[in-house]
Scaffold this motif. Structure first.
Motif, PDB file in Angstrom:
ATOM      1  N   MET A   1       0.841  -1.200   0.000  1.00 59.56           N
ATOM      2  CA  MET A   1       0.000   0.000   0.000  1.00 59.56           C
ATOM      3  C   MET A   1       0.875   1.248   0.000  1.00 59.56           C
ATOM      4  SD  MET A   1      -2.914   1.169   2.742  1.00 59.56           S
ATOM      5  CE  MET A   1      -3.941  -0.252   2.367  1.00 59.56           C
ATOM      6  N   HIS A   2       0.480   2.234  -0.777  1.00 62.76           N
ATOM      7  CA  HIS A   2       1.232   3.478  -0.838  1.00 62.76           C
ATOM      8  C   HIS A   2       1.215   4.152   0.540  1.00 62.76           C
ATOM      9  CE1 HIS A   2       2.475   7.500  -2.031  1.00 62.76           C
ATOM     10  NE2 HIS A   2       2.804   7.007  -3.216  1.00 62.76           N
ATOM     11  N   PRO A   3       2.362   4.653   1.010  1.00 65.64           N
ATOM     12  CA  PRO A   3       2.405   5.243   2.362  1.00 65.64           C
ATOM     13  C   PRO A   3       1.473   6.438   2.529  1.00 65.64           C
ATOM     14  CG  PRO A   3       4.467   5.610   1.161  1.00 65.64           C
ATOM     15  CD  PRO A   3       3.705   4.591   0.395  1.00 65.64           C
ATOM     16  N   MET A   4       1.283   7.227   1.472  1.00 66.18           N
ATOM     17  CA  MET A   4       0.373   8.362   1.593  1.00 66.18           C
ATOM     18  C   MET A   4      -1.072   7.894   1.715  1.00 66.18           C
ATOM     19  SD  MET A   4       1.981  11.203  -0.996  1.00 66.18           S
ATOM     20  CE  MET A   4       3.676  11.788  -0.787  1.00 66.18           C
ATOM     21  N   ARG A 108       0.179  17.909  -8.367  1.00 67.68           N
ATOM     22  CA  ARG A 108       0.124  18.826  -9.514  1.00 67.68           C
ATOM     23  C   ARG A 108      -1.255  18.803 -10.165  1.00 67.68           C
ATOM     24  NH1 ARG A 108       5.423  16.807  -9.714  1.00 67.68           N
ATOM     25  NH2 ARG A 108       4.795  15.111 -11.128  1.00 67.68           N
ATOM     26  N   GLY A 109      -2.294  18.768  -9.330  1.00 72.68           N
ATOM     27  CA  GLY A 109      -3.665  18.869  -9.795  1.00 72.68           C
ATOM     28  C   GLY A 109      -4.331  17.566 -10.180  1.00 72.68           C
ATOM     29  N   GLN A 110      -3.614  16.466 -10.180  1.00 65.14           N
ATOM     30  CA  GLN A 110      -4.188  15.171 -10.539  1.00 65.14           C
ATOM     31  C   GLN A 110      -4.396  14.331  -9.283  1.00 65.14           C
ATOM     32  OE1 GLN A 110      -1.758  12.058 -12.626  1.00 65.14           O
ATOM     33  NE2 GLN A 110      -3.383  12.164 -14.175  1.00 65.14           N
ATOM     34  N   VAL A 111      -5.602  13.783  -9.127  1.00 59.75           N
ATOM     35  CA  VAL A 111      -5.892  12.955  -7.961  1.00 59.75           C
ATOM     36  C   VAL A 111      -5.130  11.631  -8.073  1.00 59.75           C
ATOM     37  CG1 VAL A 111      -7.678  11.850  -6.573  1.00 59.75           C
ATOM     38  CG2 VAL A 111      -8.191  13.976  -7.781  1.00 59.75           C
ATOM     39  N   THR A 112      -4.360  11.324  -7.041  1.00 59.59           N
ATOM     40  CA  THR A 112      -3.530  10.111  -7.060  1.00 59.59           C
ATOM     41  C   THR A 112      -3.898   9.097  -5.982  1.00 59.59           C
ATOM     42  OG1 THR A 112      -1.846  11.159  -5.653  1.00 59.59           O
ATOM     43  CG2 THR A 112      -1.574  11.360  -8.051  1.00 59.59           C
ATOM     44  N   GLN A 113      -4.509   9.554  -4.892  1.00 61.44           N
ATOM     45  CA  GLN A 113      -4.902   8.659  -3.801  1.00 61.44           C
ATOM     46  C   GLN A 113      -6.294   9.055  -3.332  1.00 61.44           C
ATOM     47  OE1 GLN A 113      -2.752   6.239  -3.091  1.00 61.44           O
ATOM     48  NE2 GLN A 113      -1.042   7.132  -4.242  1.00 61.44           N
ATOM     49  N   ALA A 114      -7.091   8.075  -2.928  1.00 58.95           N
ATOM     50  CA  ALA A 114      -8.465   8.369  -2.503  1.00 58.95           C
ATOM     51  C   ALA A 114      -8.908   7.420  -1.403  1.00 58.95           C
ATOM     52  CB  ALA A 114      -9.422   8.261  -3.687  1.00 58.95           C
ATOM     53  N   VAL A 115      -9.577   7.991  -0.422  1.00 55.97           N
ATOM     54  CA  VAL A 115     -10.183   7.220   0.663  1.00 55.97           C
ATOM     55  C   VAL A 115     -11.584   7.761   0.910  1.00 55.97           C
ATOM     56  CG1 VAL A 115     -10.108   6.642   3.121  1.00 55.97           C
ATOM     57  CG2 VAL A 115      -7.987   6.742   1.808  1.00 55.97           C
ATOM     58  N   VAL A 116     -12.554   6.884   0.930  1.00 60.35           N
ATOM     59  CA  VAL A 116     -13.904   7.214   1.389  1.00 60.35           C
ATOM     60  C   VAL A 116     -14.252   6.198   2.468  1.00 60.35           C
ATOM     61  CG1 VAL A 116     -16.351   7.267   0.798  1.00 60.35           C
ATOM     62  CG2 VAL A 116     -14.678   8.282  -0.762  1.00 60.35           C
ATOM     63  N   TYR A 117     -14.572   6.698   3.655  1.00 62.43           N
ATOM     64  CA  TYR A 117     -14.838   5.816   4.791  1.00 62.43           C
ATOM     65  C   TYR A 117     -16.237   6.057   5.323  1.00 62.43           C
ATOM     66  CZ  TYR A 117     -14.423   3.585   9.359  1.00 62.43           C
ATOM     67  OH  TYR A 117     -14.626   2.790  10.475  1.00 62.43           O
ATOM     68  N   ASP A 118     -17.021   4.987   5.358  1.00 65.98           N
ATOM     69  CA  ASP A 118     -18.376   5.006   5.901  1.00 65.98           C
ATOM     70  C   ASP A 118     -18.293   4.447   7.326  1.00 65.98           C
ATOM     71  OD1 ASP A 118     -20.960   4.456   6.713  1.00 65.98           O
ATOM     72  OD2 ASP A 118     -21.564   3.490   4.850  1.00 65.98           O
ATOM     73  N   PRO A 119     -18.280   5.317   8.344  1.00 64.77           N
ATOM     74  CA  PRO A 119     -18.096   4.827   9.713  1.00 64.77           C
ATOM     75  C   PRO A 119     -19.289   4.052  10.245  1.00 64.77           C
ATOM     76  CG  PRO A 119     -18.521   7.185   9.735  1.00 64.77           C
ATOM     77  CD  PRO A 119     -18.383   6.793   8.295  1.00 64.77           C
ATOM     78  N   ALA A 120     -20.482   4.332   9.747  1.00 64.45           N
ATOM     79  CA  ALA A 120     -21.670   3.635  10.249  1.00 64.45           C
ATOM     80  C   ALA A 120     -21.645   2.158   9.866  1.00 64.45           C
ATOM     81  CB  ALA A 120     -22.938   4.305   9.718  1.00 64.45           C
ATOM     82  N   ARG A 121     -21.106   1.862   8.689  1.00 61.59           N
ATOM     83  CA  ARG A 121     -21.051   0.476   8.205  1.00 61.59           C
ATOM     84  C   ARG A 121     -19.645  -0.102   8.247  1.00 61.59           C
ATOM     85  NH1 ARG A 121     -24.358   3.542   5.065  1.00 61.59           N
ATOM     86  NH2 ARG A 121     -26.517   2.869   4.799  1.00 61.59           N
ATOM     87  N   ASN A 122     -18.670   0.702   8.675  1.00 56.95           N
ATOM     88  CA  ASN A 122     -17.264   0.307   8.686  1.00 56.95           C
ATOM     89  C   ASN A 122     -16.826  -0.194   7.306  1.00 56.95           C
ATOM     90  OD1 ASN A 122     -14.703   0.002   9.840  1.00 56.95           O
ATOM     91  ND2 ASN A 122     -15.096  -2.141  10.391  1.00 56.95           N
ATOM     92  N   GLU A 123     -17.213   0.561   6.278  1.00 59.41           N
ATOM     93  CA  GLU A 123     -16.798   0.244   4.915  1.00 59.41           C
ATOM     94  C   GLU A 123     -15.746   1.259   4.457  1.00 59.41           C
ATOM     95  OE1 GLU A 123     -20.372  -2.205   2.801  1.00 59.41           O
ATOM     96  OE2 GLU A 123     -20.352  -0.022   2.479  1.00 59.41           O
ATOM     97  N   LEU A 124     -14.625   0.731   4.010  1.00 58.70           N
ATOM     98  CA  LEU A 124     -13.495   1.560   3.593  1.00 58.70           C
ATOM     99  C   LEU A 124     -13.257   1.367   2.099  1.00 58.70           C
ATOM    100  CD1 LEU A 124     -11.094   3.400   4.602  1.00 58.70           C
ATOM    101  CD2 LEU A 124      -9.749   1.279   4.639  1.00 58.70           C
ATOM    102  N   GLY A 132      -6.162   0.322  -9.055  1.00 57.91           N
ATOM    103  CA  GLY A 132      -7.478  -0.267  -8.838  1.00 57.91           C
ATOM    104  C   GLY A 132      -8.184   0.305  -7.632  1.00 57.91           C
ATOM    105  N   THR A 133      -9.436  -0.103  -7.468  1.00 55.86           N
ATOM    106  CA  THR A 133     -10.290   0.335  -6.360  1.00 55.86           C
ATOM    107  C   THR A 133     -10.616  -0.851  -5.469  1.00 55.86           C
ATOM    108  OG1 THR A 133     -11.272   2.101  -7.683  1.00 55.86           O
ATOM    109  CG2 THR A 133     -12.525   1.372  -5.761  1.00 55.86           C
ATOM    110  N   PHE A 134     -10.653  -0.592  -4.160  1.00 51.85           N
ATOM    111  CA  PHE A 134     -10.870  -1.662  -3.195  1.00 51.85           C
ATOM    112  C   PHE A 134     -11.931  -1.259  -2.181  1.00 51.85           C
ATOM    113  CE2 PHE A 134      -6.753  -2.307  -4.980  1.00 51.85           C
ATOM    114  CZ  PHE A 134      -6.580  -3.679  -5.044  1.00 51.85           C
ATOM    115  N   ALA A 212     -13.406  14.793  -5.445  1.00 50.59           N
ATOM    116  CA  ALA A 212     -12.021  14.380  -5.669  1.00 50.59           C
ATOM    117  C   ALA A 212     -11.798  12.886  -5.403  1.00 50.59           C
ATOM    118  CB  ALA A 212     -11.071  15.224  -4.819  1.00 50.59           C
ATOM    119  N   ALA A 213     -12.125  12.436  -4.200  1.00 46.01           N
ATOM    120  CA  ALA A 213     -11.871  11.034  -3.859  1.00 46.01           C
ATOM    121  C   ALA A 213     -12.779  10.099  -4.647  1.00 46.01           C
ATOM    122  CB  ALA A 213     -12.056  10.814  -2.356  1.00 46.01           C
TER     123      ALA A 213
END
Length: 259
Positions: A1-4, A108-124, A132-134, A212-213
């Motif tokens: 996993m990328h450190p950022m 430089r304006g391009q999205v490179t990393q993304a996280v969306v976290y749903d705390p109610a369902r604990n879905e990351l 890819g997307t996970f 963005a994400a």
């Protein structure tokens, strides 16, 4: 996993813990109005502060753009984090568990990393450009549905009260599909497009922290994202279409067809 990405995940989970604690007693929330149908609570602010602190400690030379506190850090930084600490505040205030934390990193304006976290369902939901997307460590892709009349869409578009655009231009899109859902959290709806729970999404007047994400999640899951002209100006205009390739094409055609 990328450190950022790993740093962003830790920050999102920290914000999620704040949100979950507050959700146990929503009647104690202090709610302020930012504009028509636009609310903010102390939870939004506390969650953003927790995210910013985690990001700035790890990457002090990065800029951070957040919904509640604006831009922090250098204006011309190569790396900029774009965050929405609680997308779906109105849902949260009412105890409706459709809300999420959104964190994206641009280089430089391009999205490179993304996280969306749903705390109610604990879905990351996570994505790295080219990786890819996970969903909770399981690779996901957009739906394979090809018939538009079977497509389920998400939406953030004007109500009849918004006389400047109104709902009429979206009628073709809505009537051609099997149904439209307005879940009240754009970042979750984009995440659901990425996982195939929704086949497409149409949004109007959105902000960078709404998009963005989620946009990277969709793209890395094999989907398409564009503005209403089919171009790449959606981050600036706030008007966006996202979906699986077949459904996206139908949505764009329907939107551009005059009633």
């Amino acid at each position: 996993m990328h450190p950022m990405l790993n740093t962003a995940i830790k920050a999102a989970r920290r914000a999620g813990a704040i949100i979950n604690r507050a959700s146990l007693d929503p009647d104690r929330l202090t709610v302020a109005r930012k504009g028509p149908r636009d609310y903010v609570t102390e939870v939004d602010r506390a969650a953003e502060e927790a995210i910013v602190e985690a990001l700035r400690i790890a990457y002090p030379d990065h800029a951070v753009l957040g919904e509640e506190y604006g831009l922090q850090g250098p204006d011309q930084a190569e790396f900029q984090w774009i965050i929405d600490p609680l997308d779906g505040t109105t849902n949260f205030i009412h105890g409706l568990p459709n809300y999420a934390v959104s964190i994206a990193l641009t280089q430089r304006g391009q999205v490179t990393q993304a996280v969306v976290y749903d705390p109610a369902r604990n879905e990351l939901f996570t994505a790295s450009r080219g990786g890819g997307t996970f969903l909770n460590d399981r690779r996901v892709r957009v739906s394979g549905r090809i018939r538009y009349h079977e497509a389920l869409l998400g939406a953030h578009w004007p109500t009849p009260a918004d006389a400047d655009q109104g709902p009429s231009r979206f009628r073709n899109m809505a009537e051609g599909s099997t149904g439209v859902r307005r879940l009240g959290s754009t970042v979750l709806e984009l995440a659901y497009v990425a996982t195939g729970r929704l086949d497409g999404f149409c949004g109007v007047g959105l902000k960078p922290w709404d998009l963005a994400a989620g946009s990277l999640l969709v793209l890395e899951a094999g989907g398409l994202v564009a503005d209403f002209d089919g171009e790449q100006g959606w981050m600036d205009s706030g008007n966006v279409l996202a979906g699986s390739p077949k459904i996206f094409t139908h949505m764009l055609t329907a939107l551009q067809t005059k009633a």
